[in-house]
Design an enzyme around this catalytic site. Structure first.
Site, short mmCIF file in Angstrom:
data_model
loop_
_atom_site.label_atom_id
_atom_site.label_comp_id
_atom_site.label_asym_id
_atom_site.label_seq_id
_atom_site.Cartn_x
_atom_site.Cartn_y
_atom_site.Cartn_z
CB SER A 55 -7.86 1.06 6.35
OG SER A 55 -8.41 2.32 6.63
CE LYS A 69 -3.76 1.97 2.81
NZ LYS A 69 -4.55 1.75 4.04
CB SER A 126 -7.39 4.03 3.65
OG SER A 126 -6.55 3.32 4.56
#
Length: 463
Positions: free
Chosen positions: A178, A79, A154
């Site tokens: 997330s 990520k 996220s």
């Protein structure tokens, strides 16, 4: 040709047996990323040279060396919140569009040393502050089940990529859901480990009040457990330590839990759970009972109990970020940043203390139970651009949607989101299993048992 939806576990076996070469893995998934990423917005940075170099390095290893590595020959992603020294780390922010970290995160090193093949870094909302991946620098991450809907956030880019078969497993991070939110939106398995299970060195310590951790996103429980084995471990000086686990998490997948006493919550004052989610949860409870487990509804609302503390901790933590040009922040993040600067150090300390004390109450209430069952989200993936619908009530709307995820970042308990059917509109539904402190093994075993009863790995999005 490889199956794009091959399990990481199966792919690893093929590479170990030399039935598939690591370079074939790299080239196959790079081609798939090139083809589908423009539709999905899953990757912020594609690392083709690094991908092929990883494959070449792995090809030089013997099978006896590879069998010791959990991700040997498996394609994965990081990520774009995780520090990488030689790959830009943007945090989804225009303030960091071309920023390079001074060092690799320990987790980035750990995954590279696990035998994996890195494809690149996935999209995130600015500083990971939305439960949908949109706004800021990155393109919106679209849901492969319906491109007009969010992939969640996220870690939305990571989930979009895994669901669409761009690679089998991804690293995400979870400060309020997330990992679990995008996994629920995209029909995947996402694990938020226990606090202290995975190091945040060298970039994070007590920041975010201990809310944030990293975790795996995958299509099956076995793959998520395999990825967790590659990620787990502390570093000297880490501020938190999880209870040691005694054997690889992937071995828990084949464990058959004894008859368990499970708690159930399905209501929160923060948001209303929609009818389809409730019906799917009720059906899942029937499956658990058929397995021999007992389920007891309990009067507990962790979200309402912890929400006021989480908001202060997040606001203060955002205000502490190094933002060279606040005017470049997207409006929602800028509002949080400016509000957070009004929070005093004393307010922050009181919020962290309140969070931990309230978490003790919640954990004490749950101690008679082997695990807790809850919805992951109060409704399926929302349309892009619709959350929040009103800037004035934005925080309330967001906390209403994630009412069952963020509390367990506060308590530090491990939690796993798993697929639980589909809505009438064809969007994935999900349920969450929350374990006792430090008991990822228990929730992995129970999730795997549910997966055997209600298999989902052969269900793929229309993309």
């Amino acid at each position: 040709m490889l199956n794009p939806y091959i399990e990481a576990y199966e792919l690893r076996e093929l590479v170990l047996k030399k039935e598939v070469r690591p370079r074939e893995v790299a080239e196959f998934f790079l081609a798939r990323v090139e083809k589908l990423n423009p539709k999905l917005g899953a990757f912020m940075t594609i690392t083709a040279e690094r991908t092929l170099a990883d494959a070449a390095r792995i090809e030089k290893m013997s099978a006896s060396d590879g069998v010791k590595l959990p991700l040997f020959g498996v394609a994965y992603s990081l990520k774009d919140l995780l520090w990488t020294k030689d790959i830009r780390t943007t945090f989804g922010s225009k303030n960091y569009e071309n920023w390079y970290a001074p060092a690799d995160a320990e987790l980035a090193v750990r995954l590279a040393n696990s035998g994996g093949i890195l494809l690149g870094k996935t999209t995130t909302p600015e500083f990971g502050l939305r439960p949908t991946t949109e706004g800021g620098l990155c393109p919106p991450a679209r849901n492969p089940w319906n491109l007009e809907h969010t992939a969640g956030g996220s870690s939305g880019g990571a989930a979009s990529a895994v669901a669409a078969g761009l690679h089998p497993v991804a690293q995400g991070s979870d400060g309020g859901g997330s990992v679990r939110i995008p996994s629920a939106c995209c029909g995947l398995v996402g694990i938020k480990p226990a606090r202290g299970r995975i190091t945040r060195a060298p970039s994070e310590g007590e920041s975010w009040g201990g809310l944030s951790t990293t975790g795996p996103i995958a299509r099956t429980v076995r793959d998520a457990a395999l990825m967790l084995d590659a990620m787990a471990g502390m570093m000297p000086g880490d501020p938190y330590a999880a209870r040691p686990h005694t054997r690889p998490f992937v071995e828990e997948v084949s464990a058959h839990p004894k008859k368990l006493r499970l708690a159930l919550i399905n209501k929160s004052a923060l948001g209303t759970v929609d009818g389809e989610t409730l019906a799917a949860l009720e059906a899942a409870c029937g499956v658990f009972r058929e397995m021999g487990h007992s389920i007891e509804p309990i009067a507990l609302d962790p979200g309402a109990m912890l929400g006021k503390f989480a908001r202060v901790i997040v606001g203060a933590s955002v205000s502490a970020l190094n933002i060279p040009k606040p005017e470049l922040l997207e409006p929602a993040v800028r509002g949080t940043y400016e509000w957070g600067q009004k929070i005093s150090a004393a307010d922050y300390i009181r919020a962290v203390t309140g969070m931990h004390n309230t978490s003790r109450e919640i954990i004490h209430t749950l101690m008679p139970y082997d695990a807790l069952i809850a919805p992951t989200l109060t409704r399926p993936a929302v349309r892009l651009g619709t959350l929040p619908s009103n800037p004035e009530t934005g925080a309330d709307e967001i906390y209403g949607w994630i009412a069952f995820t963020f509390p367990f970042n506060s308590t530090g308990q491990p939690a796993i989101s798993i697929p639980n059917g589909f809505s009438k509109a064809g969007l994935p539904l999900a349920l969450q299993i929350v374990g006792r402190p430090g008991d990822e093994a228990g929730i992995i075993a129970l999730a795997a048992e549910f997966e055997r009863a209600r298999p989902w790995k052969d269900k793929h999005p229309p993309i």
